[in-house]
Design a protein around this motif. Structure first.
Motif, mmCIF file in Angstrom:
data_model
loop_
_atom_site.group_PDB
_atom_site.id
_atom_site.type_symbol
_atom_site.label_atom_id
_atom_site.label_comp_id
_atom_site.label_asym_id
_atom_site.label_seq_id
_atom_site.Cartn_x
_atom_site.Cartn_y
_atom_site.Cartn_z
ATOM 1 N N PRO A 125 -1.746 4.083 3.361
ATOM 2 C CA PRO A 125 -1.496 4.652 1.853
ATOM 3 C C PRO A 125 -0.678 3.490 1.274
ATOM 4 N N ALA A 126 0.457 3.100 1.864
ATOM 5 C CA ALA A 126 1.257 2.257 1.252
ATOM 6 C C ALA A 126 0.704 0.830 0.798
ATOM 7 N N LEU A 127 -0.584 0.490 1.532
ATOM 8 C CA LEU A 127 -1.230 -0.910 1.111
ATOM 9 C C LEU A 127 -1.439 -0.907 -0.477
ATOM 10 N N ARG A 128 -1.880 0.165 -0.905
ATOM 11 C CA ARG A 128 -2.193 0.184 -2.223
ATOM 12 C C ARG A 128 -3.233 -0.975 -2.900
ATOM 13 N N ILE A 129 -4.217 -0.830 -2.268
ATOM 14 C CA ILE A 129 -5.308 -1.733 -2.630
ATOM 15 C C ILE A 129 -6.643 -0.984 -2.687
ATOM 16 N N GLY A 130 -7.315 -0.747 -3.533
ATOM 17 C CA GLY A 130 -8.500 -0.269 -3.708
ATOM 18 C C GLY A 130 -9.314 -1.320 -4.495
ATOM 19 N N TYR A 131 -10.629 -0.893 -4.933
ATOM 20 C CA TYR A 131 -11.736 -1.740 -5.367
ATOM 21 C C TYR A 131 -12.399 -0.855 -6.487
#
Length: 486
Positions: A333-339
């Motif tokens: 979750p800490a990656l915080r990359i969506g699209y």
């Protein structure tokens, strides 16, 4: 010399002469070994005394000469501390008069310690933790990721350390296009892919582009509470559309004046249904007839345990559907990359809105994720976690059968990181959830995620992705004992 009435003791010495912290007039502590300058330490303490009311409005501060003597510092140090207070308006000074505290500065402290204590107690002595949407981070290949991240940053062109624009790194968009083809079977032009800070943030931007005054967004009920709050916090009215075991009931769309439809068709959150082809077609027809867009949230559908992931609604009409995806559950979750997959006619609006909010995601994690995708490491990681989560799902169902017999049944498809469980005849309202929390059982009910309350009181949500099998067995046993005791 006039001194504050709060100065009760002229000196207070520490017990040990070796301690670098010394306590003096007004209870001021100075640490001569601190990296914070003495003048700033004195300024901070006096400012805090003024704000919490220990030195009242209109009261004089000690003279600079007296305070310098008591603190064993130079008079210039005290003058500089007083000048900082004066510059910020905490004190008033005039020629020949003592420096006095300005009016209207007292801000009584809130009981933050009590609040923090209550919050920490919420997760003390946890006996069963069934939170949803929690991947097991213990199995993420951290060493491999660190190496990729370091290499990506080391090799990144200097221009990418600046503002690289609202679209996202080109190489990441290209790799996401390949990932979607491998995992979902859909072909997407990389130029239609825009990188976001997670799925919820993507919804913020999409709603900002599409919102029309006087219209509502049609939303599944029950739904993801985080998404619902994101919309309500922006002041957008929401029209709930009921769902059944197959997802949104599209017959309830008729006659609605909407600016968009929000759905989770591949794995309805929280009940888990798959929207069948007939309803998908009807949903697209409704969107076309009303000139609106469908926002498709592909919530954790990578983890499907009885076949391949469901094809997105986007594949049926890329010009009418806006697809939102994220790597939070797949990786961490800490990656915080969506699209977001956007129709061409919305590209310009997206770029404008993103540019005037936060511009872009940090490039380093984007570059690392691009390499994680390119090297197929993500494919292997998802396959490993899919097997692991599948075993845990089976263990949860078995534990429910052993503890509760035939008094329950699960909802939805075998997908995701939680199960919706119905206990006919029971009610799991706010009071039940509160009692669970105080007894060390962390979970949510379907009722919690419902817009229209009272329709799903008999259903609980049991997350299992982050739990080992023995933790699952123990947790269900604890839950059974608790339910039978109330």
């Amino acid at each position: 010399m006039i001194l504050s009435k709060l100065v009760l003791l002229k000196y207070q010495f520490v017990i040990s002469s070796l301690d670098p912290v010394e306590v003096y007039m007004l209870g001021i502590e100075i640490n001569r070994q601190s990296e914070v300058s003495l003048k700033r330490q004195i300024y901070h303490k006096l400012r805090d005394y003024i704000l919490d009311g220990r030195i009242a409005a209109g009261e004089p501060l000690p003279s600079t000469r007296e305070l310098a003597k008591d603190l064993a510092v130079s008079r210039n140090t005290i003058c500089e501390a007083y000048d900082m207070l004066l510059a910020e308006g905490f004190v008033l000074s005039s020629q020949g008069a003592p420096t006095r505290v300005a009016e209207g500065l007292s801000i009584p402290k809130e009981s933050s310690e009590e609040f923090l204590q209550k919050e920490s107690q919420s997760y003390d002595n946890i006996k069963a933790d069934f939170r949803t949407g929690q991947p097991d981070l213990r199995y993420f290949p951290r060493y491999m990721w660190n190496r990729i991240l370091y290499k990506a940053m080391d090799e990144m062109p200097l221009y990418q350390f600046g503002y690289s624009g609202p679209d996202g790194l080109t190489q990441l968009r290209e790799e996401i296009s390949g990932w979607l083809f491998r995992s979902r079977g859909i072909k997407v032009d990389p130029c239609d892919i825009f990188i976001t800070v997670g799925a919820t943030y993507g919804l913020h931007l999409i709603s900002g582009m599409l919102y029309e005054e006087g219209k509502e967004i049609l939303m599944e009920d029950p739904c993801h509470m985080g998404m619902l709050r994101a919309l309500r916090n922006k002041g957008y009215p929401v029209c709930p559309v009921p769902v059944d075991e197959h997802g949104m009931i599209i017959e309830h769309l008729d006659g609605k004046a909407a600016w968009a439809i929000y759905v989770t068709p591949s794995h309805q959150f929280p009940l888990g249904g798959i929207l069948p082809a007939g309803r998908r077609a009807g949903l697209i027809r409704f969107a076309r007839e009303n000139g609106i867009y469908i926002i498709e949230d592909d919530y954790d559908s990578e983890f499907r345990y009885c076949g391949e992931p469901i094809a997105p609604l986007y594949s049926m009409d890329p010009q009418r559907v806006i697809y939102v995806g994220t790597f939070s559950k797949v990786l961490f979750p800490a990656l915080r990359i969506g699209y977001v997959l956007l129709p061409r006619q919305l590209h310009k609006k997206w770029r404008y809105l993103r540019t005037h909010t936060d511009v872009q995601n940090p490039p380093f994690e984007q570059a690392a994720l691009a390499e994680f995708l390119r090297s197929r490491k993500i494919d292997r990681h998802v396959l490993k976690m899919k097997r692991l989560y599948g075993e845990r799902r089976k263990a949860l169902l078995l534990a429910l059968a052993e503890q509760f017999g035939n008094t329950w049944h699960s909802w939805g498809d075998a997908t995701g990181l939680h199960i919706a469980v119905e206990f006919p005849g029971m009610q799991f309202g706010y009071e039940f959830l509160h009692k669970c929390k105080t007894n060390g059982i962390i979970l949510k009910s379907v009722e919690y995620h419902s817009i229209c309350k009272g329709k799903h009181l008999d259903k609980l949500l049991l997350g299992y992705g982050h739990m080992e099998i023995d933790e699952i067995n123990k947790g269900i046993s604890v839950l059974n004992k608790f339910i039978t005791s109330i």
